[in-house]
Design a protein around this motif. Structure first.
Motif, PDB file in Angstrom:
ATOM      1  N   ALA A 123      45.136 -29.326  27.454  1.00 23.70           N
ATOM      2  CA  ALA A 123      44.120 -30.219  26.880  1.00 23.70           C
ATOM      3  C   ALA A 123      44.681 -31.612  26.660  1.00 23.70           C
ATOM      4  CB  ALA A 123      43.606 -29.643  25.558  1.00 23.70           C
ATOM      5  N   TRP A 124      45.904 -31.696  26.122  1.00 23.23           N
ATOM      6  CA  TRP A 124      46.502 -33.011  25.891  1.00 23.23           C
ATOM      7  C   TRP A 124      46.737 -33.739  27.213  1.00 23.23           C
ATOM      8  CZ3 TRP A 124      44.904 -33.404  21.500  1.00 23.23           C
ATOM      9  CH2 TRP A 124      45.280 -32.650  20.399  1.00 23.23           C
ATOM     10  N   ALA A 125      46.989 -32.991  28.299  1.00 23.16           N
ATOM     11  CA  ALA A 125      47.170 -33.637  29.598  1.00 23.16           C
ATOM     12  C   ALA A 125      45.869 -34.253  30.092  1.00 23.16           C
ATOM     13  CB  ALA A 125      47.686 -32.613  30.622  1.00 23.16           C
ATOM     14  N   SER A 170      47.940 -40.382  16.835  1.00 29.49           N
ATOM     15  CA  SER A 170      48.648 -40.128  18.085  1.00 29.49           C
ATOM     16  C   SER A 170      47.675 -40.011  19.253  1.00 29.49           C
ATOM     17  CB  SER A 170      49.473 -38.845  17.958  1.00 29.49           C
ATOM     18  OG  SER A 170      50.117 -38.531  19.173  1.00 29.49           O
ATOM     19  N   ASN A 171      46.553 -39.333  19.030  1.00 25.36           N
ATOM     20  CA  ASN A 171      45.534 -39.246  20.080  1.00 25.36           C
ATOM     21  C   ASN A 171      44.981 -40.610  20.439  1.00 25.36           C
ATOM     22  OD1 ASN A 171      44.091 -36.106  18.860  1.00 25.36           O
ATOM     23  ND2 ASN A 171      45.877 -36.476  20.144  1.00 25.36           N
ATOM     24  N   ALA A 172      44.741 -41.436  19.412  1.00 28.45           N
ATOM     25  CA  ALA A 172      44.272 -42.799  19.672  1.00 28.45           C
ATOM     26  C   ALA A 172      45.319 -43.566  20.471  1.00 28.45           C
ATOM     27  CB  ALA A 172      43.973 -43.510  18.352  1.00 28.45           C
ATOM     28  N   ALA A 173      46.590 -43.362  20.126  1.00 23.96           N
ATOM     29  CA  ALA A 173      47.669 -44.018  20.873  1.00 23.96           C
ATOM     30  C   ALA A 173      47.677 -43.561  22.326  1.00 23.96           C
ATOM     31  CB  ALA A 173      49.012 -43.713  20.212  1.00 23.96           C
ATOM     32  N   THR A 174      47.444 -42.262  22.552  1.00 26.58           N
ATOM     33  CA  THR A 174      47.404 -41.745  23.924  1.00 26.58           C
ATOM     34  C   THR A 174      46.293 -42.395  24.729  1.00 26.58           C
ATOM     35  OG1 THR A 174      48.329 -39.605  23.274  1.00 26.58           O
ATOM     36  CG2 THR A 174      47.075 -39.665  25.309  1.00 26.58           C
ATOM     37  N   ARG A 184      52.769 -39.760  26.198  1.00 26.25           N
ATOM     38  CA  ARG A 184      51.764 -39.052  26.991  1.00 26.25           C
ATOM     39  C   ARG A 184      50.774 -40.017  27.615  1.00 26.25           C
ATOM     40  NH1 ARG A 184      51.042 -34.333  22.389  1.00 26.25           N
ATOM     41  NH2 ARG A 184      53.066 -33.311  22.818  1.00 26.25           N
ATOM     42  N   GLY A 185      50.479 -41.109  26.904  1.00 24.06           N
ATOM     43  CA  GLY A 185      49.571 -42.112  27.454  1.00 24.06           C
ATOM     44  C   GLY A 185      50.084 -42.723  28.741  1.00 24.06           C
TER      45      GLY A 185
END
Length: 452
Positions: free
Chosen positions: A64-66, A288-292, A380-381
């Protein structure tokens, strides 16, 4: 964009994601609090069961993170077809992973016994897991689709759907654990049924939204048809993320097993302290998700300046959050721990005393815990996942876990010693991963030609 503009952009994107993560966390918190009121033994069993379930779940969420940075990068390039392909193969991989988790969760009792856990607690944990495992598939599907929506910056709906799920979970738990509204009193089994129902409702909500608001992607048309090229791309980016997640959650899982070896009171206190530390961590996870997403957009446009300024903005916000959390944990630990327990529970005083000592130690790793998850989001971003995986594994397992064992058992410091090992592991990860981003990812981004 100026730095204040970046801060506003991060908060606009990140606040709904933070709210969504906190709402997701409330689902587990509700289980913990309600079973804490049901009984200390049920709480200890739930701690083991949650540890086992979420160890596997977070390994699976690597896929999912990918999907998130891939969708963000494709969106910046205007590639709608690749957005659909990446999301669909993320769902495929999640279903395959679910099939692989059924057997170990179904046969969890002998595994827990082999790890030195008490017989009754292990049996109750298996009772929970044999029901809860059927929620793994919808839970992973929700994570993939949330990442798809977050990559497209549709973050508010993520918050609203997860918030609704948290409310429903509380209601399901109240009915099924305690036997209200004519339902049988099912205890820990009721909590498991409530979790499965909650994940199913969440999946239905996010699928309906995707079909109604983003029909151009048509995610489920010819869903059965394989796309092996994109399958490979998602897998190659996702498996290191999954193993990185496993490294961190495995450190906490190992600490739970160590606490279980000390006793039921120590394990129950650990479960409470982990819930409180996780609440703070969910804020950093949303950031962190926003950063990605924002790093993924910058990566897709080859805009190094945007990447650097956005990184500093999200780091500053994370540091501010950590400072507030430290103050809360240090100034009011007893009310926080006590809220999880029935005042009439005979073990309440012992659990509160143990939980307070753990929460004070948890205050020590707030800054570094935020730093390591923000660095992971940024890396990851820019689709840098393999070296960070190795760094995380070295920090968590090469440094943190041996330190936890040495302090907890070698030096005889018990629970606080085990948690000091967590501080060392998380601190090392924060240093390694931030170094990776600033020394390698940023110079490489600056060397790439900027797209017009």
């Amino acid at each position: 964009m100026t730095y204040p503009a970046h801060v506003r952009a991060v908060l606009t994107l990140g606040l709904p994601l933070i709210g969504g993560h906190l709402a997701q966390f409330l689902i587990g918190l509700t289980d913990t609090m309600m079973l804490g009121w049901y009984g200390a033994e049920a709480l200890a069993a739930l701690t083991l069961a949650h540890t086992a379930f979420f160890t596997l779940f977070l390994l699976g969420t690597g896929i999912a993170w990918a999907v998130m940075p891939m969708v963000a990068s494709y969106a910046a390039q205007g590639d709608q077809v690749s957005i659909r392909r990446a999301t669909r193969m993320g769902l495929w991989l999640s279903l395959i992973f679910f099939a692989l988790t059924v057997l170990p969760l179904w046969l969890s009792e002998p595994i827990l016994l082999a790890l030195g856990q008490e017989a009754r607690v292990s049996a109750d944990a298996q009772t929970y897991l044999r029901v809860a495992l059927w929620g793994m598939a919808p839970a992973l599907g929700v994570m993939v689709l949330k990442s798809y929506l977050a990559g497209l910056e549709h973050t508010r709906i993520v918050f609203w759907i997860t918030g609704l799920a948290a409310v429903l979970n509380a209601g399901f738990n109240w009915v099924l654990i305690f036997g209200h509204l004519g339902a049988p009193e099912l205890g820990i089994r009721g909590a498991a049924i409530a979790s499965v129902l909650t994940h199913a409702v969440s999946l239905a909500g996010v699928v309906l939204y995707a079909r109604a608001k983003l029909p151009e992607h048509d995610l489920f048309a010819r869903f059965w048809k394989p796309d092996w090229e994109m399958f490979g791309q998602v897998f190659r980016l996702g498996w290191p993320i999954g193993l990185t997640n496993l490294s961190e959650v495995g450190l906490f899982a190992a600490s739970a097993f160590m606490m279980g070896a000390i006793g039921t009171v120590a394990l129950a206190a650990h479960g409470i302290a982990v819930q409180l530390a996780t609440a703070a961590f969910m804020i950093h996870m949303g950031l962190s998700n926003a950063a990605t997403v924002r790093a993924g957009n910058a990566f897709g446009r080859n805009d190094a300046g945007h990447l650097v300024r956005g990184a500093w903005a999200v780091i500053a916000i994370s540091v501010a959050v950590a400072c507030v959390t430290v103050a809360v944990f240090v100034l009011m630990p007893e009310p926080l721990v006590g809220a999880f327990l029935d005042p009439a529970d005979p073990d309440r005083a012992a659990i509160v005393e143990a939980g307070v000592s753990l929460l004070i130690v948890a205050a020590l790793f707030q800054l570094v815990d935020g730093a390591q998850v923000i660095a992971l989001g940024l890396l990851r971003g820019v689709q840098d996942t393999r070296v960070p995986m190795v760094m995380a594994a070295v920090a968590y397992w090469g440094l943190g876990l041996p330190a936890a064992w040495a302090f907890g058992f070698g030096l005889g410091w018990g629970g606080p010693g085990i948690w000091l090992g967590l501080v060392i592991g998380l601190g090392a990860a924060g240093v390694f991963l931030m170094w990776r981003f600033w020394s390698r990812a940023v110079p490489q981004a600056e060397a790439r030609p900027t797209l017009a």
